[in-house]
Design an enzyme around this catalytic site. Structure first.
Site, PDB file in Angstrom:
ATOM      1  N   LYS A 136      73.008  66.087  66.395  1.00 29.16           N
ATOM      2  CA  LYS A 136      73.755  66.883  65.414  1.00 29.16           C
ATOM      3  C   LYS A 136      72.834  67.315  64.271  1.00 29.16           C
ATOM      4  O   LYS A 136      71.745  66.747  64.104  1.00 29.16           O
ATOM      5  CB  LYS A 136      74.953  66.094  64.888  1.00 29.16           C
ATOM      6  CG  LYS A 136      74.579  64.863  64.106  1.00 29.16           C
ATOM      7  CD  LYS A 136      75.807  64.026  63.774  1.00 29.16           C
ATOM      8  CE  LYS A 136      75.380  62.770  63.048  1.00 29.16           C
ATOM      9  NZ  LYS A 136      76.499  61.850  62.811  1.00 29.16           N
ATOM     10  N   TYR A 196      57.898  71.952  33.801  1.00 26.04           N
ATOM     11  CA  TYR A 196      59.110  72.249  33.031  1.00 26.04           C
ATOM     12  C   TYR A 196      59.551  71.056  32.195  1.00 26.04           C
ATOM     13  O   TYR A 196      59.518  69.918  32.653  1.00 26.04           O
ATOM     14  CB  TYR A 196      60.248  72.636  33.979  1.00 26.04           C
ATOM     15  CG  TYR A 196      60.083  74.017  34.563  1.00 26.04           C
ATOM     16  CD1 TYR A 196      60.070  75.143  33.742  1.00 26.04           C
ATOM     17  CD2 TYR A 196      59.952  74.187  35.930  1.00 26.04           C
ATOM     18  CE1 TYR A 196      59.924  76.415  34.279  1.00 26.04           C
ATOM     19  CE2 TYR A 196      59.813  75.446  36.491  1.00 26.04           C
ATOM     20  CZ  TYR A 196      59.801  76.563  35.650  1.00 26.04           C
ATOM     21  OH  TYR A 196      59.660  77.806  36.185  1.00 26.04           O
TER      22      TYR A 196
END
Ligand SMILES: *Cc1c(COP(=O)(O)O)cnc(C)c1O
Length: 318
Positions: free
Chosen positions: A3, A214
């Site tokens: 999956k 940042y």
């Protein structure tokens, strides 16, 4: 278990490798995944779709020799004995599957159909000592007695580690094939199946007191050499690893400095002469183990693998 496109590794490639290793029964989440696995494997292996059939796709299973997992009375009725199918019994996960009050009706609807497996799923498999595992095992044995001839399947990776009383006829390992034991803590060391590396773009020498990235979230406590690497959260490299994770390079773990940007990550390569533009830094693999990276990111190995899936760009991180 294939999956989520084989936990991000690619369903067709993973299916081919697993078939070569001897796997004969494959599960996908969706019919679309199952069709691509059938194309990769050809006839022979059994392919089952965990989510089961819907009105829209129920006619597409049999021509591709794909069997659904039937998860509800509605799906049993919709399937209507078109071909082989598996039955999912809910033993306490409360996610998919036939509940205790519906079992008798399910058994009567399925009388005479060919069940390739009767399965259930453990809610607390990640904790081998959790009492709910045995509760579910007993409920499963009781419920399965209504389907006397069907092969039984209860265990995913963690259940497989619980020992023979959880194995029944078929185990359904997923994460264990892709590098983690699937336990909440204390995982066995398994071979890495996925590797994520990215190239250094630039090497910089910074004075003490300089800040990085940042928010100027990291300040150099001393003169440092840093490498800016071409990987970021847009590649699926979770931003939660900022200040916490590392890249493995030239024989050592190189701490991530400051925040991870969209496409860039800064690591500490102080004292490392090999750090040059173009050199590859490993962020997941044999030297950056899946379980450790997941723990540093505050998440599960499943999310680390599937978040990289589909976002890693050719020519950037590879
Ligand atoms: C995902 C899943 C598995 C595999 O679980 P792992 O922990 O990855 O081994 C097995 N069975 C079902 C029903 C699943 O949803």
């Amino acid at each position: 278990m294939l999956k989520a496109e084989a936990y991000g590794l690619g369903a067709a490639r993973a299916a081919t490798a697993l078939a070569q290793a001897g796997a004969r029964v494959f599960f996908t989440a969706t019919l679309g995944e199952a069709l691509s696995v059938r194309q990769a494997l050809g006839d022979g292996p059994q392919i089952l779709v965990l989510n089961g059939p819907s009105e829209n796709d129920v006619a597409l299973f049999t021509p591709a020799r794909i069997a659904p997992v039937l998860n509800s009375l509605a799906q049993i009725k919709l399937w209507d004995g078109r071909g082989p199918a598996a039955l999912h019994i809910d033993t306490g996960m409360n996610r998919l599957g036939i509940g205790p009050e519906e079992l008798a009706q399910a058994a009567s609807l399925l009388k005479g159909s060919s069940l390739v497996s009767v399965m259930s799923h453990l809610a607390c498999g990640g904790d081998l000592g959790h009492a709910f595992n045995e509760t579910q095992r007993v409920r499963f044995v009781d419920a399965a007695s209504l389907f006397p001839n069907a092969p039984l399947s209860l265990a995913a990776t963690a259940g497989a580690l619980m020992g023979p009383s959880f194995h029944f006829d078929l185990i359904r390992p997923g994460i264990g094939l892709y590098g983690s034991g699937g336990l909440d803590a204390g995982n066995p060391t398994l071979a890495a199946a996925a590797k994520i590396e990215a190239p250094i773009l630039q090497v910089r020498d910074a004075a003490a007191g300089e800040t990085f990235g940042y928010g100027a979230a990291f300040t150099a406590p001393r003169p440092m050499r840093t490498a800016t690497v071409a990987i970021g959260y847009a590649d699926g490299f979770l931003r939660a690893l900022g200040q916490r994770g590392y890249g493995f390079f030239a024989g050592a773990k190189r701490p991530i400095l400051g925040r991870i940007s969209m496409d860039l990550t800064i690591v500490d390569v102080t004292g490392c002469a090999e750090a040059q533009p173009g050199a590859m830094v490993e962020f997941l693999g044999p030297n950056a183990p899946l379980d450790e990276v997941a723990q540093l990111a505050g998440t599960a190995p499943y999310e680390i693998l599937t978040t990289f899936a589909g976002t890693v760009r050719r020519g950037g991180a590879a």
